[in-house]
Structure formats: structure tokens, C-alpha cells
Scaffold this motif. Structure first.
Motif, PDB file in Angstrom:
ATOM      1  N   CYS A 171       2.143  -5.584 -12.853  1.00 31.67           N
ATOM      2  CA  CYS A 171       1.619  -4.817 -11.738  1.00 31.67           C
ATOM      3  C   CYS A 171       2.108  -5.399 -10.422  1.00 31.67           C
ATOM      4  O   CYS A 171       2.152  -6.620 -10.253  1.00 31.67           O
ATOM      5  N   PHE A 174      -1.195  -6.068  -6.494  1.00 27.78           N
ATOM      6  CA  PHE A 174      -1.837  -7.258  -5.892  1.00 27.78           C
ATOM      7  C   PHE A 174      -3.192  -6.964  -5.270  1.00 27.78           C
ATOM      8  O   PHE A 174      -3.429  -7.278  -4.104  1.00 27.78           O
ATOM      9  N   CYS A 175      -4.080  -6.367  -6.036  1.00 29.96           N
ATOM     10  CA  CYS A 175      -5.477  -6.300  -5.595  1.00 29.96           C
ATOM     11  C   CYS A 175      -5.920  -7.758  -5.462  1.00 29.96           C
ATOM     12  O   CYS A 175      -5.584  -8.584  -6.326  1.00 29.96           O
ATOM     13  N   PHE A 177      -8.458  -9.476  -5.969  1.00 27.79           N
ATOM     14  CA  PHE A 177      -9.333 -10.127  -6.955  1.00 27.79           C
ATOM     15  C   PHE A 177      -8.638 -10.361  -8.286  1.00 27.79           C
ATOM     16  O   PHE A 177      -9.181 -11.031  -9.151  1.00 27.79           O
ATOM     17  N   CYS A 178      -7.436  -9.818  -8.483  1.00 24.52           N
ATOM     18  CA  CYS A 178      -6.905  -9.634  -9.840  1.00 24.52           C
ATOM     19  C   CYS A 178      -5.800 -10.613 -10.222  1.00 24.52           C
ATOM     20  O   CYS A 178      -4.872 -10.872  -9.445  1.00 24.52           O
ATOM     21  N   VAL A 180      -3.760 -10.084 -12.839  1.00 24.67           N
ATOM     22  CA  VAL A 180      -2.698  -9.422 -13.614  1.00 24.67           C
ATOM     23  C   VAL A 180      -1.280  -9.607 -13.032  1.00 24.67           C
ATOM     24  O   VAL A 180      -0.342  -9.929 -13.768  1.00 24.67           O
ATOM     25  N   PRO A 181      -1.097  -9.425 -11.710  1.00 21.52           N
ATOM     26  CA  PRO A 181       0.271  -9.609 -11.204  1.00 21.52           C
ATOM     27  C   PRO A 181       0.829 -11.013 -11.479  1.00 21.52           C
ATOM     28  O   PRO A 181       2.044 -11.200 -11.516  1.00 21.52           O
ATOM     29  N   GLN A 215      -0.823  -1.640 -17.495  1.00 23.57           N
ATOM     30  CA  GLN A 215      -1.813  -2.136 -16.535  1.00 23.57           C
ATOM     31  C   GLN A 215      -1.928  -1.162 -15.374  1.00 23.57           C
ATOM     32  O   GLN A 215      -2.961  -0.997 -14.777  1.00 23.57           O
ATOM     33  N   HIS A 254      -3.781   3.888 -11.356  1.00 20.89           N
ATOM     34  CA  HIS A 254      -4.193   3.503 -10.003  1.00 20.89           C
ATOM     35  C   HIS A 254      -4.232   4.774  -9.155  1.00 20.89           C
ATOM     36  O   HIS A 254      -3.284   5.577  -9.222  1.00 20.89           O
ATOM     37  N   GLN A 281     -13.254   0.709  -8.040  1.00 15.40           N
ATOM     38  CA  GLN A 281     -13.635  -0.688  -7.741  1.00 15.40           C
ATOM     39  C   GLN A 281     -14.775  -0.848  -6.741  1.00 15.40           C
ATOM     40  O   GLN A 281     -15.637  -1.686  -6.956  1.00 15.40           O
ATOM     41  N   ARG A 293      -6.804  -2.337  -1.939  1.00 15.39           N
ATOM     42  CA  ARG A 293      -6.736  -1.258  -2.926  1.00 15.39           C
ATOM     43  C   ARG A 293      -5.832  -0.099  -2.481  1.00 15.39           C
ATOM     44  O   ARG A 293      -5.537   0.796  -3.272  1.00 15.39           O
TER      45      ARG A 293
END
Ligand code: 5AD
Ligand code: SF4
Length: 466
Positions: A171, A174-175, A177-178, A180-181, A215, A254, A281, A293
Motif C-alpha cells: 500500500c 500511508f494512513c 496509524f497503519c 501495512v506500507p 490491501q 480505499h 475509519q 485518509r
């Protein structure tokens, strides 16, 4: 025909415990396939396994901690087997492996191999190395080589009605809180031809429903044989041409990447099921901005209105976080109010969990756990009411149900409605693997009950020409 390596080695037992999302479930299947030529057979019994793999999730702190408590159990089991003269190899895969790498080796001496999600095609080599050298290894690079190309073709011979196919990983959003990236890396899309071939193989084995995973799946942008870019909508249209595939789904999307083509598809492609998982979210624009977001609450609602214009009966699902740093009671009220207005059929809600290395972990205004807990309880009560309302509204309707297996009670079979609800009916096992019309008679806490449409005649469905 079994290959030479399988015949040469006696079968060894492999146990995989999967945590987290559907993408991990898919990766677990692929790991089993990678290890099959080395003589590993899957077992449900962890105590019986020569190789134990924990395929882990790092999305929230609780998820990551579960891995270490599981490793405690694995260690006891390894010691018990050792006492009987049997060795056990232990591997940690998935996002905790990617994020913590060497730290796992230091913290959990029971672990022999740490392998990130981008390196799982190397698993057979890593296992062979660990066996021959006894050395512990960590493989968490993002290799330049395409892991999907290096993975063997899926051929487990099992018959599943529904299958997941990962089409996109990583992903770039780059939220704040996340993780994943960082754990899954930059956004990467598989080539359409490869996906079409995988779906053809699955449909030839009886799969009728495919869920495309990523994702950030609606950011999909594979390059076609013509050199052009394929969107997720184009890919879905192509997959819908397969006559044996009757249902298509995709997750997770998203809001920023919901393009017009994809929305239109809900109106004009009957194989695309009326279900969309679209996380919002938080309901407060201030919090959404702090989360990076790229949408406001009004943007989200306007998008939902367009989707409902195209497909009025669509079941909407979402993810919501409570207690993001700086979230006030008034901000949380906005989350509740948006939740009330949208009326979700399904939702996943979480207390904010500070993840090391993400920007939000260093923000001021971290919310006390007691407040997060209270907010989550209020939100979940509302979501539950909304879910029940959606289920209740389907009572009295006739719906096509794809049957995937036997029910708990004798004579019962169970399947999924187009809206992904579990449906139980009295019916013949011969319907498993097929779609039949069902009159929904009641909605329970977790599933619907129905009656097979009277006078229903079952016909053999079309098979793919493969
Ligand atoms: N804390 C709480 N929830 C999180 N999610 C992702 N990261 C965090 C975090 N740090 C949730 C989001 C995402 C879902 C998969 O997990 O809602 O959509
Ligand atoms: Fe994480 Fe989803 Fe945001 Fe990507 S879009 S950073 S996966 S929450």
C-alpha cells in the motif's frame, strides 16, 4: 503423478497457524504448496508436526502479542517431541516476521526461521538450510524477483466452492496509524494474464466464487498483454467471462480509489456480488486529516450515495477505529452519526493501537484505554443493531445461495447469500458447489435460515472449457 522428491522422502507433517486477514490465509495455502515437493503434508494437529509455521499479523498490538504467547505453546510442544527423539522446526512468517525480524530470533529461542510475506517462495530452501546446518535464519528482504512468478501453481486437489486470489499487495496510502506500507511494502499489482490463468485453474477444480484480495485492492493496476494498464474493473470484467465463475467479490478498498468504472460494474455485471467493504475509519474530518485518509466524511457519504444509486440493495461493510490520538467526545459523536446515516450490513471496529514506526504512534493526545473501551462498546452496539436490521430486512425475500458445505444439523446444508450472509437450509448434499434459490424465513444472531424454493429443479451448471 508424485514427483521424485516426494517419493524419495517419507511424508513429513506441516502445521500452519494463520492469524489476521484473508491475505494471510491465501499466503498460508501458498506456503503449503511451496513445501509439498519437499515432502510436507498438512496436519491440523500442531503436536504432530515436524514443521510448525505461524503466519502472523502485525496490524494491532494485540495481534502481534498473540504470536509470542502461541510461541510459548510451540516451545512446550517442541520440548515434548524432543524428549521422544523427534525434531520440530519452527518458522514465523507474515507481518510480525517482516516487522520484527531479528527481534523474534532474540526474543523467542524456539524459532528457527523468520520469513517475511515477500519471501515465502524461498521457504523450501530456508527449511532445507535449517535442517542441514541447524542455523537460524531471517529472510525479510523485499526481493526484486516477483514472488508470485516464483510460487508453484496451485494444485492441492481440494474442492472449494469459494477461493481467494491475491491480485495486489502492499500500500502507498500511508494512513498514519497503519503498519501495512512498512510490512507489505509498496503497492504491487499482479499481471492480469496470470490472474486469469489462476482463476481458470480454480474454476476447473469446482470453484464458483472468487474474491480478489489486496490491501488496497481497488488501486489495482496490472499491465495487460497489449501493454495498457488494467484497472480492477477491467480485470473483474475479464474474469466474469469465465462461464464457470458465477460470483465475484473484492476486498479491501480505499474510498479514494473507487473509480466510476468500478462503481458502474455494480450496476451492470451480474456476477459482481452486491457487497462492498469500504473502510471509513473515523467520522470527524479533523481526525481523518490526522489519519492521512485523503477523504472527508462528506466525501465518503457522497461516494456511498453514488454506489447506492447504481446498486440500491448493496450491502456495505466498513472498518472503524476509535480513540485515535486527539479524538474528543465530539469527534467520536461524528463517527457514531456517520455510522447511523450509512447503515452498514457488516463492520469491523477497533481500539486504536499505537504501532511502533508509524507517525500516529508519536502524536500527542493518546487516548486512555478506558475511554477507547467505552467508545468501542457504544459503537459496537450501534453496529450490531444496524447489522441485525439489514439481516431482518432480507427475511421474506428469495435469494440465490451458493452452497459451500454441510450444515451442523443432519440434512442441513449451508451457503452464502449475495450479501455474504450465512444461510442454512434443509437440502441435498448434491447442491454443495451450486447455487439455488432460497426463501429466507428467519434471521438469527449470526445467520439466516431459509427454505429451498418450492418446485426448484436442480440442473448441472455450465462447466468451464479448460
Ligand atoms: N490500530 C487500530 N486499528 C487499526 N487498523 C489498522 N491499523 C490499526 C491500528 N494501528 C484497522 C483499520 C484497518 C483494519 C484492517 O485494521 O481499521 O482498516
Ligand atoms: Fe493501511 Fe489500508 Fe491505509 Fe493502506 S489504505 S495504509 S493498508 S489502512
Amino acid at each position: 503423478m508424485p514427483n521424485k522428491r516426494t517419493m524419495a522422502t517419507s511424508p513429513k507433517k506441516l502445521h500452519i497457524k494463520t492469524f489476521g486477514c484473508q491475505m494471510n490465509a491465501y499466503d498460508s495455502e501458498r506456503m503449503a504448496e511451496v513445501l509439498q515437493p519437499a515432502g510436507y503434508e498438512l496436519t491440523d494437529e500442531a503436536n504432530d508436526a515436524d514443521l510448525v509455521i505461524l503466519n502472523t499479523c502485525h496490524i494491532r498490538e494485540k495481534a502481534a502479542e498473540k504470536v509470542y504467547s502461541e510461541l510459548g505453546r510451540v516451545r512446550l510442544n517442541k520440548e515434548a517431541r524432543k524428549a521422544k527423539g523427534r525434531d520440530t522446526l519452527v518458522a514465523v512468517a507474515g507481518c510480525v516476521a517482516q516487522a520484527e525480524g531479528e527481534e523474534i530470533i532474540a526474543r523467542a529461542p524456539v524459532v528457527d526461521i523468520v520469513v517475511g510475506p515477500q519471501s515465502l517462495h524461498r521457504l523450501a530452501d530456508l527449511v532445507a538450510e535449517a535442517q542441514s546446518t541447524g542455523k537460524r535464519s531471517v529472510e525479510t528482504e523485499f526481493p526484486a524477483e516477483d514472488k508470485f512468478a516464483a510460487l508453484p501453481v496451485r494444485a492441492d486437489g481440494k474442492r472449494h466452492v469459494s477461493a481467494f486470489v491475491t491480485v495486489q499487495e502492499g500500500c502507498d496510502k500511508f494512513c498514519t496509524f497503519c503498519v501495512v506500507p512498512y510490512t507489505r511494502g509498496a503497492e504491487y499489482s499482479r499481471e492480469p494474464a496470470e490472474i486469469v490463468a489462476e482463476v481458470e485453474r480454480l474454476s476447473a477444480r469446482g470453484v464458483r466464487e472468487v474474491t480478489l484480495l489486496g490491501q488496497n485492492v481497488n488501486a489495482y493496476h496490472g499491465s495487460g498483454v497489449d501493454g495498457g494498464r488494467w484497472s480492477l474493473a477491467q480485470l473483474l470484467r475479464k474474469l466474469a467471462e469465465n462461464p464457470a465463475i458465477e460470483r465475484l467479490r473484492f476486498t479491501t478498498s480505499h474510498p479514494h480509489d473507487m473509480d466510476d468504472d468500478l462503481i458502474a460494474l455494480f450496476g451492470d455485471e451480474p456476477k459482481l456480488m452486491p457487497y462492498l467493504h469500504l473502510p471509513f475509519q473515523a467520522g470527524s474530518d479533523r481526525i481523518l486529516a490526522a489519519m492521512n485518509r485523503k477523504h472527508t466524511a462528506a466525501d465518503y457519504e457522497a461516494l456511498i450515495a453514488r454506489i447506492r444509486d447504481t446498486r440500491p440493495d448493496i450491502a456495505l461493510s466498513t472498518d472503524i477505529i476509535v480513540g485515535f490520538p486527539g479524538e474528543t467526545d465530539a469527534d467520536f459523536e461524528e463517527t457514531l452519526s456517520l455510522t447511523r446515516r450509512v447503515r452498514f450490513a457488516q463492520a469491523f471496529s477497533f481500539k486504536y493501537s499505537a504501532r511502533p514506526g508509524t507517525p500516529a504512534a508519536n502524536l500527542d493526545g493518546q487516548v486512555p484505554d478506558s475511554v477507547k473501551k467505552e467508545r468501542l462498546a457504544v459503537l459496537q452496539a450501534l453496529l450490531e443493531e444496524s447489522r441485525r436490521g439489514f439481516d431482518q430486512a432480507t427475511v421474506g425475500r428469495r435469494m440465490p445461495v451458493l452452497f459451500g458445505g454441510k450444515g451442523r444439523k443432519p440434512g442441513q446444508i449451508t451457503g452464502r447469500s449475495p450479501y455474504l450472509q450465512a444461510v442454512h437450509v434443509e437440502g441435498p448434499d448434491t447442491l454443495i458447489g451450486h447455487i439455488a434459490e432460497v426463501d429466507i424465513s428467519a434471521a438469527g444472531p449470526n445467520s439466516l435460515t431459509g427454505v429451498m424454493k418450492s418446485g426448484f429443479e436442480w440442473r448441472e451448471p455450465v462447466q468451464a472449457a479448460v
